[in-house]
Every structure is written in C-alpha cells, then in structure tokens.
Design an enzyme around this catalytic site. Structure first.
Site, PDB file in Angstrom:
ATOM      1  N   SER A 157       0.835  -1.200   0.000  1.00  0.00           N
ATOM      2  CA  SER A 157       0.000   0.000   0.000  1.00  0.00           C
ATOM      3  C   SER A 157       0.877   1.260   0.000  1.00  0.00           C
ATOM      4  O   SER A 157       1.698   1.426  -0.886  1.00  0.00           O
ATOM      5  CB  SER A 157      -0.956  -0.041   1.195  1.00  0.00           C
TER       6      SER A 157
ATOM      7  N   ASP B 195      -9.639  -2.764  -6.695  1.00  0.00           N
ATOM      8  CA  ASP B 195      -9.158  -2.125  -5.470  1.00  0.00           C
ATOM      9  C   ASP B 195      -9.633  -0.676  -5.435  1.00  0.00           C
ATOM     10  O   ASP B 195      -9.227   0.143  -6.258  1.00  0.00           O
ATOM     11  CB  ASP B 195      -7.625  -2.195  -5.455  1.00  0.00           C
TER      12      ASP B 195
ATOM     13  N   HIS C  66      -8.026  -4.528  -1.801  1.00  0.00           N
ATOM     14  CA  HIS C  66      -6.824  -3.858  -1.309  1.00  0.00           C
ATOM     15  C   HIS C  66      -6.181  -4.705  -0.225  1.00  0.00           C
ATOM     16  O   HIS C  66      -6.741  -4.872   0.855  1.00  0.00           O
ATOM     17  CB  HIS C  66      -7.192  -2.472  -0.763  1.00  0.00           C
TER      18      HIS C  66
END
EC number: 3.1.1.32
Length: 407
Positions: free
Chosen positions: A216, A342, A371
């Site tokens: 991320s 996502d 995600h």
C-alpha cells in the site's frame, strides 16, 4: 487446477451433507439449493476466477517469472463466498491468522534529530543460511498507518522464515510506540527516512543479498525511492503490493459515498489517532484542533501532511506522491501486484502503458482481490495469493536473480 466438474462436485457433496430435504419447507428444497449452487459455480468459473494479466515489456523478465514465480501465470481463485473487492478488503484483517514473530527492536537516529524504529527478525536458526553475514535480507514497508504487527507483514516474515531469510520492518516515524523527537512524521513522497534505513541495513550486512517489499503506502514510498535512485541502490529487486499509483484517483475513489463510509472515514480517524499521542510535540507547528476535525484523508493531508513537508498546495503533494510519475526511472527489477477492483487504487489508474516502457517493471493484475486482500480457499485463514506471490518472487530473486540482473 480446479475445473468446473471438481468445483460443482465438491459443492454438491457439501450441500448434500448440510442441507436436509424439507429445509425450505418441501422436498423441493434440496434441488433448488443445488441448482443455485451449480449456477453460482458456473458464474464464478466464467466471470470471477481468471488468470492475472502479466504486463512486462522485457521477454527475459517474463520468462524468469514464468519459470521461477509461476503463481503469476496461474488462475487466481478468490474465496468463493467473498470475492468482491470491498468485502475482501474488509475481511482480510479479521480472517487471516497472525503468525507469532519475535522481533528485536532497534532505534536509529536521523540527520534531523529524529528517530526511526526498526523491528528485526534475525532468523538466527536459519538452516539454509547459518552465516548471518550472507543471510539474504528483506526490508518490509507496511501501509499508511501500519506497523510490524500487521497480519500481512507477519505472513511475509513467516514465508521468509521458511526460506531461511532475515527480515527487517521499517516503521514510519511515531507510529510504532516510539516518541517523536522532532515535529515530523512521514508521507508517501518523502524518501529521506527510507534512504537512511536502506543505507543502515546495508551497512550492517554489506555481503548479504538485499531486497525490499512494500505494501500500500509502503509500496508507494518504495516506488518513489526507486524512481529517484534508479540503479544507484543496494537493493537487488523489489516487490510492490496494492500500491496507489495515482493519488488523485485514489482519493477520488475513496470519497465516493459507499467507499467513504466503509474506508475513508475510518482511515482518517486512524491517521488522527496515530498523531494524537504526539500532540504536544506537533502543536509547535500545527493547528491540531483543525487537523482533528478532518473527515477525509484529503482534508487530513491538506491540513497536516502537505504542510509538514512544505508543499504549496495539496495538489503539489499528491503529484509528487504518485508513483506513476516516477515509474519510468526505476532501475532494478520490480514486480507489482494490484487488483483492478481495489477502491484504494482504481484499475483505470494503473500505469500499464508506462510499465511497458520500462524493462525493469512487471505488473501482475488480478480481476479480484481488493486492497491487500487476495483471499483464496474456502476458509482463507492462512496463506493468500499475495503471500504466494511474495514468497515465490523473493525466492526467485535471491536464488536465481542472476538470470534477470543482466537486463
């Protein structure tokens, strides 16, 4: 490989063992349920379970991945009862196990007087690499408010442990329980702390093979560092998971009503919570009352992050933080895994064409996974698709990397 016949047969056997005739009030209940199950299986196999899209302009890199990281070419079967992106994103932290990891903490000083907390998993019991000086090392970068305690980090360390590797987790300033010594935290665009950590780790083990993996925001930070340094880095390669490629598109997606309700507001409160413990230090430079009133990530970044790092406007910060703008300058092999569903990194914002212009970059794009989700199996408690990609790619780099480093 799973096929239609296997899935429907297993589903039928399961339903026959669980459902009783008359469950729905008549003898027709079981056939109806079985019919629905078969129809759902057909839909799942035709529209959900798919091979990922592998984007790479370098034929040698492609062949390397196909041979030593074959998971990126195999059909990904998301968990049949929670394959949708938002559901995968929400459930992963609660479903996946948390392997036990014993860390050794180290605090290192920075040039501006701050400190960074590193959590080491030394793996001194490694059978494959008993010599610590040459034991391969993986630097792990968690997400926006994540630390070494996140389940996805623990799973990466567990995978690395089985291969005999050492891991070190880079915790962003002020996030892992240590005190802020200066009124500064972190952001996706500023790579100074990451550069200091990479130099420090490499100086401790200069003979050890060294690579990094970011998740991320950690992936965004790592990409921005690689775009800045090109080939001038001690890292052999890098793995990136669920990075937000274009911050403008990411925040716009997260501000849609449902996404704001499910993710944006909670993430904003997490950011506020992460700095509230350091309020006395940060009040020297910021109107903390105003920062704590933010209700979106964009508002938080406007009042806090962009100001802290000296950007004239939030748009200037978001432009600098977007890895898509630096991807062409990456100078070492990088494997990037994203799911096109996502909401943190929308599929249309993934820089496919830019990736095709850099021989060092390979994108692996799944149709489902959310995600940092990538759940698979009926009860996805242990290993995820992302974990398998991580394990195979890291092992491929450390054990067969000479086959791609001549690219």
């Amino acid at each position: 490989a799973m096929d239609w016949q296997v899935l429907t047969r297993e589903l039928s056997l399961y339903l026959e063992s669980q459902v009783r005739v008359g469950l729905l009030g008549s003898g027709a209940g079981l056939p109806l349920v079985l019919g629905f199950g078969v129809a759902y299986a057909c839909y799942y196999l035709s529209s959900v379970a798919k091979k990922p899209q592998l984007v790479a302009s370098n034929d040698r890199f492609c062949r390397f991945l196909e041979e030593y990281c074959p998971v990126v070419t195999e059909t990904y079967y998301p968990t049949i009862w929670c394959w949708e992106g938002r559901v995968q994103t929400l459930l992963r932290p609660f479903i996946t196990s948390r392997p036990q990891v014993q860390y050794r903490n180290e605090l290192i000083k920075t040039a501006d007087g701050g400190q960074i907390s590193l959590d080491w998993f030394d793996n001194n019991d490694s059978l494959y690499y008993p010599d610590a000086s040459t034991r391969p090392t993986v630097l792990l970068l968690p997400g926006l408010t994540g630390t070494s305690k996140e389940s996805y980090i623990l799973h990466m360390i567990h995978q690395s442990e089985t291969l005999g590797y050492r891991c070190v987790v880079f915790n962003n300033r002020g996030i892992a329980g240590e005190e802020l010594l200066t009124p500064r935290t972190y952001c996706a665009a500023n790579t100074e702390d990451l550069e200091a950590v990479i130099h420090h780790v490499h100086s401790l083990h200069p003979s050890a093979p060294f690579m990094a993996a970011g998740v991320s925001m950690g992936g965004m930070l790592l990409l921005n560092y690689l775009g800045k340094t090109g080939r001038d880095t001690p890292l052999m390669a890098a793995a990136i998971f669920s990075a937000g490629w274009n911050v403008f598109e990411s925040v716009e997606s997260l501000e849609k009503p449902l996404n704001w309700l499910l993710f944006n507001y909670y993430l904003t409160t997490c950011l506020q919570s992460s700095i509230s413990r350091h309020r006395q230090m940060l009040e020297k430079l910021f109107d903390m009352d105003l920062v704590m009133k933010a209700r979106t990530v964009r508002e938080f970044d406007k009042q806090f992050t962009s100001v802290m790092f000296g950007y004239p406007t939030i748009d200037d910060y978001y432009e600098d933080a977007s890895p898509c703008r630096k991807l062409k300058s990456v100078g070492i092999p990088v494997l990037c895994l994203n799911s096109v569903d996502d909401v943190f990194s929308p599929g249309h914002a993934i820089p496919v064409e830019t990736a095709k212009q850099n021989a060092n970059v390979a994108l692996v794009l799944t149709s489902c996974g959310g995600h940092i989700g990538f759940l698979e199996g009926i009860w996805p408690r242990k290993c995820t698709y992302m974990d398998r990609v991580f394990k195979q790619f890291v092992q491929a780099v450390f054990e067969h990397g000479n086959k791609i480093f001549s690219m």
